[in-house]
Design a protein around this motif. Structure first.
Motif, mmCIF file in Angstrom:
data_model
loop_
_atom_site.group_PDB
_atom_site.id
_atom_site.type_symbol
_atom_site.label_atom_id
_atom_site.label_comp_id
_atom_site.label_asym_id
_atom_site.label_seq_id
_atom_site.Cartn_x
_atom_site.Cartn_y
_atom_site.Cartn_z
ATOM 1 N N LEU A 63 -3.963 -3.973 13.922
ATOM 2 C CA LEU A 63 -5.005 -2.953 13.922
ATOM 3 C C LEU A 63 -6.353 -3.684 13.956
ATOM 4 O O LEU A 63 -6.584 -4.612 13.183
ATOM 5 N N SER A 64 -7.195 -3.256 14.857
ATOM 6 C CA SER A 64 -8.487 -3.944 14.999
ATOM 7 C C SER A 64 -9.615 -2.925 15.045
ATOM 8 O O SER A 64 -9.399 -1.754 15.362
ATOM 9 N N PRO A 65 -10.850 -3.359 14.748
ATOM 10 C CA PRO A 65 -12.002 -2.454 14.856
ATOM 11 C C PRO A 65 -12.138 -1.854 16.247
ATOM 12 O O PRO A 65 -12.455 -0.664 16.391
ATOM 13 N N ASN A 66 -11.889 -2.658 17.285
ATOM 14 C CA ASN A 66 -11.996 -2.157 18.651
ATOM 15 C C ASN A 66 -10.976 -1.047 18.924
ATOM 16 O O ASN A 66 -11.276 -0.072 19.618
ATOM 17 N N THR B 288 -0.311 -4.005 11.016
ATOM 18 C CA THR B 288 -0.965 -4.907 10.065
ATOM 19 C C THR B 288 -2.389 -5.200 10.527
ATOM 20 O O THR B 288 -2.760 -4.910 11.676
ATOM 21 N N TYR B 289 -3.183 -5.769 9.648
ATOM 22 C CA TYR B 289 -4.549 -6.169 9.997
ATOM 23 C C TYR B 289 -4.938 -7.357 9.128
ATOM 24 O O TYR B 289 -4.317 -7.629 8.095
ATOM 25 N N ASP B 290 -5.930 -8.034 9.544
ATOM 26 C CA ASP B 290 -6.381 -9.257 8.869
ATOM 27 C C ASP B 290 -6.844 -8.920 7.448
ATOM 28 O O ASP B 290 -7.755 -8.124 7.251
ATOM 29 N N ILE C 58 -12.606 -7.312 8.825
ATOM 30 C CA ILE C 58 -13.477 -6.153 8.618
ATOM 31 C C ILE C 58 -12.730 -4.982 8.004
ATOM 32 O O ILE C 58 -13.225 -4.313 7.086
ATOM 33 N N LEU C 59 -11.487 -4.720 8.458
ATOM 34 C CA LEU C 59 -10.758 -3.529 8.030
ATOM 35 C C LEU C 59 -10.200 -3.636 6.615
ATOM 36 O O LEU C 59 -9.822 -2.623 6.031
ATOM 37 N N ASP D 30 -19.295 -6.178 9.573
ATOM 38 C CA ASP D 30 -18.855 -4.797 9.771
ATOM 39 C C ASP D 30 -19.936 -4.007 10.519
ATOM 40 O O ASP D 30 -21.009 -3.725 9.992
ATOM 41 N N LYS D 31 -19.642 -3.643 11.768
ATOM 42 C CA LYS D 31 -20.565 -2.876 12.607
ATOM 43 C C LYS D 31 -19.985 -1.501 12.963
ATOM 44 O O LYS D 31 -20.417 -0.863 13.925
ATOM 45 N N LEU D 32 -18.982 -1.052 12.182
ATOM 46 C CA LEU D 32 -18.294 0.196 12.510
ATOM 47 C C LEU D 32 -19.258 1.382 12.513
ATOM 48 O O LEU D 32 -19.252 2.204 13.447
#
Length: 565
Positions: A129-132, A183-185, A189-190, A204-206
């Motif tokens: 899972l990524s911000p993009n 999964t995510y890092d 950011i997430l 974090d630029k969400l």
């Protein structure tokens, strides 16, 4: 083969003709069975070739689309069940709505939590899972987070909700959740949105990205036009929850059920889970939602779910107990058959040893074949044997003495008396409460046998009365003209007071005389069966006893007991 299709009265043909006729019958039956088996085998072979051909083809993601979508739907149901159970732990939410506002929504008096479920293939490869991924827009405000946050706008602007006072109240609170198997890092950011103890990531630029107007085909879409509070306000109320792969989520659900029922029995917990899933599927498969009542079934209250758990726990315990009882029962039967096999091997010599073993195997095989048709056949056998009933649940423990010994005695008796018949058959009829067997030798009349084990609880006279009462309930009797020899074994001995000595009791060792109001029912004390076979066994130590001689003695003994009765 015309001869095989006509009934031939054996009494009208010679012994040689009868043998030839029977041999033709056997050959005809063998050929027919063999033909069917060959056809079946050929068909299975052709089907396996077809299946193997299909399996050899490499499947693209496009061809697996249906399965991938189905797995996603199942995962969403699992997430719903997890949150249903969580409602009973935290008492924070009153209702769960399924596929009505969003994928899932949790409702309280003054709050709501929107849950959007997003999954990727569980194919052993890493899907992150990524911000993009969660902010990607294509045509309008249609990213994962856009859709999740815009639920607030939908709630507040729809006329159907504008009349609800709490929603218009400024104190009404919103929560957002992205439920996923990706999964995510943990340091990315997430991670901030999955762990309240972490600080916001410096990169974090969400919020900035979500608030930024999206232009498509000359049309401008602004997030703040719908959510005046802005993206930061929404992100402060966002939780990204990793539920794990489907198997892990199932395990977590099972553990929650275990905690609710306070029992670490995984089989019971899994049965409760299955019942919840079935209920959820049944309630949410209807897409005719025009009527308000139809839509109402998509809402599940915490009190309703609690009642489910209580009800399903009872059902699960009954089912598990029955299953375990069934296993214990099967073990008890196998142990009895093994014990009897050893007993026959040890105490008998051929050819009678072989005859008894063949009868034992016939009896075991008959029960096994019936078990394929009716999984409760052993339970029914026990209930007919001990209670003259057709129940599917057994109320006594067979794996413990003395009940195991009573079963052993009963099976031994059946083996003993059925050994005298070349043709044997079990009659498993639902219209009777009795264990019926049929025996026949060559041209002799069919003889029917039933057995009842009193377990030393009743005398033979009381057993007769019980049998008479049960005979009234047996509709099968009206279809039977042959005599039925009804053996009662392990009965309590009859006692009588001595007329000359006050309060002194003597025991009668004679077989009691028993009569039945049914002319073709011969109720007999089954003790003579074992006595008869013991005499035969003892005689074999000194002389050879032919089968015909023993059969003749057996028939005479049966008739003698009937005359006395």
């Amino acid at each position: 083969m015309e001869e095989t299709q006509n009934e031939i009265a054996v009494s009208e043909v010679s012994q040689t003709q009868r043998i030839i006729h029977n041999l033709k019958n056997q050959i005809y039956k063998f050929n027919e069975i063999n033909k069917v088996e060959k056809d079946k085998s050929k068909l299975e072979e052709e089907i396996n070739i077809l299946i193997n051909g299909l399996l050899a083809e490499e499947l693209s993601t496009d061809k697996l689309g249906g399965l991938i979508a189905l797995r996603g739907f199942i995962y969403q149901y699992y997430v719903a069940i997890y949150n249903m159970l969580e409602m009973l732990y935290n008492n924070k939410w009153e209702y769960l709505a399924y596929e009505y506002i969003d994928d899932i929504a949790l409702l309280g008096i003054d709050k709501i939590r929107f849950i959007q479920v997003k999954t990727e293939r569980e194919d052993g490869q890493a899907h992150s899972l990524s911000p993009n991924l969660i902010t990607k827009r294509e045509k309008k405000l249609d990213s994962w987070l856009d859709k999740l946050f815009l639920n607030k706008y939908e709630i507040e602007t729809k006329k159907t909700f504008q009349s609800v006072p709490n929603i218009q109240n400024k104190e009404f609170s919103y929560e957002f959740e992205l439920a996923t198997n990706m999964t995510y890092d943990s340091k990315g950011i997430l991670s901030y949105y999955s762990d309240s103890e972490k600080t916001k990531h410096k990169d974090d630029k969400l919020a900035e990205f979500i608030d930024k107007p999206f232009i498509k085909d000359g049309e401008v879409h602004k997030f703040t036009d719908y959510i005046p509070e802005g993206a930061e306000w929404c992100l402060n109320r966002l939780t990204i929850k990793y539920y794990g792969r489907t198997e892990k989520l199932w395990i977590d659900i099972i553990h929650k059920i275990i905690g609710l029922i306070n029992d670490k029995d995984y089989e019971i917990a899994n049965r409760i889970f299955e019942k919840i899933l079935i209920n959820l599927l049944e309630r949410t498969h209807n897409d005719n939602l025009k009527e308000k009542d139809n839509r109402k079934i998509l809402f599940f209250s915490s009190s309703e779910i609690r009642l489910w758990i209580e009800e399903f726990e009872k059902d699960a315990r009954n089912a598990v107990d029955a299953k375990r009882q069934s296993k214990l029962l099967a073990t008890a039967f196998n142990d009895c058959f093994n014990e009897l096999h050893i007993e026959i091997e040890r105490n008998w010599s051929n050819p009678w040893k072989q005859r008894l073993i063949e009868t034992l195997l016939w009896l075991k095989d008959s029960l096994d074949k019936q078990k394929d048709k009716n999984p409760f056949i052993l339970e029914i056998f026990i209930n007919r044997l001990f209670f003259l009933a057709n129940n599917r649940t057994v109320s006594i423990k067979i794996d413990a003495s003395p009940n195991w010994s009573y079963l052993l005695n009963s099976l031994r008796s059946i083996i003993y008396y059925m050994t005298f018949y070349q043709e044997k058959a079990f009659i498993f009829d639902t219209d009777t409460n009795f264990i019926l067997k049929q025996g026949q030798n060559d041209n002799s009349l069919k003889q029917l046998f039933a057995i009842f084990n009193a377990r030393k609880k009743e005398t033979i006279i009381v057993c007769r009365e019980l049998i008479e009462e049960k005979l009234e309930q047996c509709s099968l009797l009206s279809k039977i003209n042959e005599d039925i020899y009804f053996f009662v074994i392990d009965s309590e001995k009859e006692v009588k007071t001595n007329r000359f000595i006050k309060n002194k009791i003597t025991t009668s060792s004679e077989y009691p005389k028993i009569t039945s109001s049914y002319s073709n029912i011969k109720i007999l004390d089954g003790k003579f069966i074992e006595d008869f076979l013991n005499e035969l066994r003892d005689a074999l130590k000194e002389t050879n006893v032919e089968y015909d001689e023993a059969l003749k003695s057996w028939i005479l003994e049966l008739n003698e007991k009937v005359k006395k009765g």
